[in-house]
Design an enzyme around this catalytic site. Structure first.
Site, PDB file in Angstrom:
ATOM      1  N   GLU A  69     -16.531   6.409   1.603  1.00 11.74           N
ATOM      2  CA  GLU A  69     -15.418   5.273   1.396  1.00 11.74           C
ATOM      3  C   GLU A  69     -15.813   4.579   0.355  1.00 11.74           C
ATOM      4  OE1 GLU A  69     -14.001   3.599   5.688  1.00 11.74           O
ATOM      5  OE2 GLU A  69     -15.936   3.514   5.596  1.00 11.74           O
ATOM      6  N   TRP A 128       1.004  -1.072   0.051  1.00  7.70           N
ATOM      7  CA  TRP A 128       0.063   0.032   0.091  1.00  7.70           C
ATOM      8  C   TRP A 128       1.008   1.051   0.048  1.00  7.70           C
ATOM      9  CZ3 TRP A 128      -1.275   4.070   3.731  1.00  7.70           C
ATOM     10  CH2 TRP A 128      -2.595   4.609   3.425  1.00  7.70           C
ATOM     11  N   LYS A 156     -19.393   5.863   5.544  1.00  5.63           N
ATOM     12  CA  LYS A 156     -19.523   4.792   4.810  1.00  5.63           C
ATOM     13  C   LYS A 156     -19.854   5.105   3.305  1.00  5.63           C
ATOM     14  CE  LYS A 156     -18.093   2.663   7.087  1.00  5.63           C
ATOM     15  NZ  LYS A 156     -17.694   2.403   8.203  1.00  5.63           N
ATOM     16  N   LYS A 188      -7.451  -1.608   5.410  1.00  7.03           N
ATOM     17  CA  LYS A 188      -8.335  -2.110   6.502  1.00  7.03           C
ATOM     18  C   LYS A 188      -7.579  -1.797   7.698  1.00  7.03           C
ATOM     19  CE  LYS A 188     -11.446  -4.386   8.588  1.00  7.03           C
ATOM     20  NZ  LYS A 188     -12.814  -3.847   8.653  1.00  7.03           N
TER      21      LYS A 188
END
Ligand code: G6P
Length: 609
Positions: free
Chosen positions: A488, A74, A485, A604
């Site tokens: 994202e 990442w 939410k 995550k």
């Protein structure tokens, strides 16, 4: 965030490493790679994009070998690309790394002056070169890794192989997790037990600063000063099945629907009809909590929103002052800590770098003690806390957190009730709140039945670019969570405001193109909220109202849509009202065709600062 898998085995390890990387995909990443050592040669394959793209390259030209390291990256230093993907090779050294090396720039200049030429822009390649320099001095791979990590500032978990030491992988960790998997005649390293679930459930968690050396036959651990160390072995309860998607289209949808079960598990054997049971926070917990005069709650992202709900609950019911702050701010601020303050870290993963650093910083600031509310029992946050309350949500794979949030709220509700009772809440009130909490799994189950209506509603958002969420009181954090939410996973710009703030700015944004989503539970603030909704309506805004069945809201007054939900009582309503907002974000994202479980740019478990 980055993932590591490594193996020393008799069989060919590339397929095992690829399977391990696939199990880590949920963490979010943008490139992948692996390297296998065989007969003094290192074969490496790397690709930008998904693990399956790297796998296709491997399958086109497979290579044998029983010693290997693999990585999902990442990007932090350098764009996502094949050249920046790990493993990095310098001289005889091949290395994968999670974390950020803060002094890499000066080390890089020093190494360049010694003639090293770097292929990538990463901090990782500098570490590989340093290990190579130390091998040149005649050190073994383990000694060279130890000498290298002593020179580093920042956070790392690494796995390293050397062309000159067949059958051996050396790993090290500081500030990022790494663990050993013990198989039969084989050993593994992984950044997360999930990566190894297909090969073993025997796990040894490394401590901060540890260096590990694995071969087929052995696993040895050393502290940063080179002394041999013993660490306990655990049987991981994770199973490959627990992370199957089953009938669901995405992990996120599965996890939304797992919430009644997950919440019931979090409450089990901790509360019954007469109240919260003793000793649920671990040894000495009940006694320590009697001394609490205030609380500081620290967390990031969704976990931070759970903390914000808890502030409303604890201040109202236990009459204790609560501060809630995002970890990345708290750690660099000189917070005032009144005597008798309890530090609470909320984290799904227990490995979020900012939360962990804030918790370590709190040790210096004179708290009464620390409490971890977390979903991963062996995580760093749990291991370093005095008291703990596990959320028992099971593995959460979707990057957008759902069941972690409602189980955190359940744990925080238990804490609220425990503190309220200790501070003399009257019995009738206490019984009522306990009954609401015990009913929460069923209330969530009922809210899930709204899915067909929410699928219809989602159509209205597909071509929108913006959305505004409103809530009051403990439902302001619910609105924040709903907007998080949506942004994202659907990439629609969304904001959330306490509804009373509307007129102080955001009302300027309201027109027919701006959907306004309001959370309208029953309670003393309902009439205030209704006035706020009128303010939106008067400006032509489209209102979508999630209203409690017990709240008197006229469906015609919205110029949009109204969905009725049984909130299950004022106390637990924030957990119940979250569910339709999760479903809304999910179905909008599905309609927009985004990568729901692994949204772009997100990870995550954010194990770097
Ligand atoms: C990342 C995740 C979020 C999560 C946050 C905190 O940003 O994408 O979903 O809420 O980290 O994670 P934690 O594991 O500490 O709860």
């Amino acid at each position: 965030m980055c993932g590591i898998v490594a193996a020393a085995a008799q069989r060919d390890v590339a397929p095992l490493l690829i399977a391990g990387l696939k199990a880590l995909e949920y963490r979010g990443y943008d490139s992948a790679g692996l390297a296998v050592l065989e007969g003094g040669q290192v074969h490496r394959v790397r690709a930008k994009g998904k693990v399956r793209e790297m796998e296709a390259l491997y399958l086109a030209e497979p290579f044998p070998g029983g010693t290997g390291i693999a990585h999902t990256r990442w990007a932090t230093h350098g764009v996502p690309s094949e050249v920046n993907a790990h493993p990095h090779m310098v001289g005889r050294v091949t290395l994968v790394h999670n974390g950020i090396i803060e002094n890499y720039a000066s080390l890089r200049v020093e190494l360049q002056s010694k003639g090293y030429v770097f292929a990538s822009e990463t901090d990782t390649e500098v570490m590989a070169a340093l290990v190579d320099v130390n091998l040149d001095k005649g050190m073994s791979l383990r000694e060279a890794v130890l000498a290298t990590v002593r020179e580093l500032d920042g956070a790392y978990a690494i796995a390293v192989i050397s062309r000159d030491e067949p059958g051996r992988v050396v790993g090290a960790r500081r500030g990022a997790p790494l663990l050993i998997g013990v198989g039969i005649g084989e050993h593994f390293l992984g950044s997360d037990a999930q990566a190894l679930v297909q090969v073993t459930n025997k796990i040894i968690y490394l401590d901060e600063g540890d260096v590990a050396e694995i071969t087929r036959e052995s696993a040895h651990i050393y502290t940063l000063d080179g002394k041999p160390a013993e660490r306990a072995m655990h049987e991981s309860e994770l199973s490959a099945d627990a992370v199957e998607r089953g009938e669901y289209r995405h992990y996120m949808q599965k996890e939304i629907f797992e919430q009644p079960r997950a919440v019931a598990d979090t409450l089990e054997a901790r509360i019954h009809a007469n109240g919260v049971l003793p000793n649920i926070f671990g040894v000495g917990g009940d006694e320590l909590l009697t001394k609490v005069k205030g609380l500081h709650i620290i967390a990031c992202g969704t976990s931070y929103h759970a903390g914000m709900v808890a502030k409303y609950w604890i201040e109202e019911h236990a009459r204790l002052p609560v501060n809630v702050e995002v970890a990345s701010e708290y750690r660099y601020r000189e917070a005032v800590v009144p005597e008798g303050t309890l530090f609470i870290a909320i984290s799904q993963s227990g490995e979020t770098a900012d939360t962990l650093a804030a918790m370590r910083e709190s040790r210096r600031r004179g708290y009464l003690g620390t409490l971890a509310i977390c979903n991963v029992p062996e995580s760093s946050v749990v291991r370093e806390a005095d008291l703990k309350l596990m959320t028992r949500a099971g593995p959460e794979i979707g990057v957008a957190s759902t069941k972690a949030f409602t189980t955190q709220l359940s744990a925080l509700a238990l804490l609220t009730l425990h503190l309220a009772k200790q501070r003399g809440m009257d019995d009738a009130r206490y019984q009522d709140l306990c009954a609401q909490l015990l009913h929460l799994p069923r209330s969530i189950d009922d809210a899930l039945k709204l899915e067909p209506q929410i699928i219809e509603l989602a159509e209205r958002f597909v071509h929108r670019n913006h959305a505004l969420f409103l809530g009051r009181g403990a439902h302001h954090p619910v609105a924040l969570e709903g907007s998080l939410k949506l942004k994202e996973i659907s990439y629609i710009h969304a904001e959330a405001y306490p509804a009373g703030e509307l007129k102080h700015g955001p009302l300027a944004l309201v027109d027919e193109d701006m959907p306004v989503i309001a959370v309208a539970p029953n309670g003393p603030l309902l009439d205030k909220l209704k006035s706020n909704l009128q303010e939106v309506r008067a400006r032509g805004g489209e209102l979508i109202v999630f209203a409690d069945t017990a709240a008197h809201i006229d469906g015609n007054a919205t110029r949009g849509a109204i969905l009725r939900i049984d909130g299950g009582g004022e106390f637990i309503a924030p957990a119940v009202f979250t569910v339709p907002l999760q479903l809304l974000a999910y179905h909008v994202a599905v309609l927009r065709g985004t990568d729901v479980d692994q949204p772009r740019n997100l990870a995550k478990s954010v194990t770097v600062e």
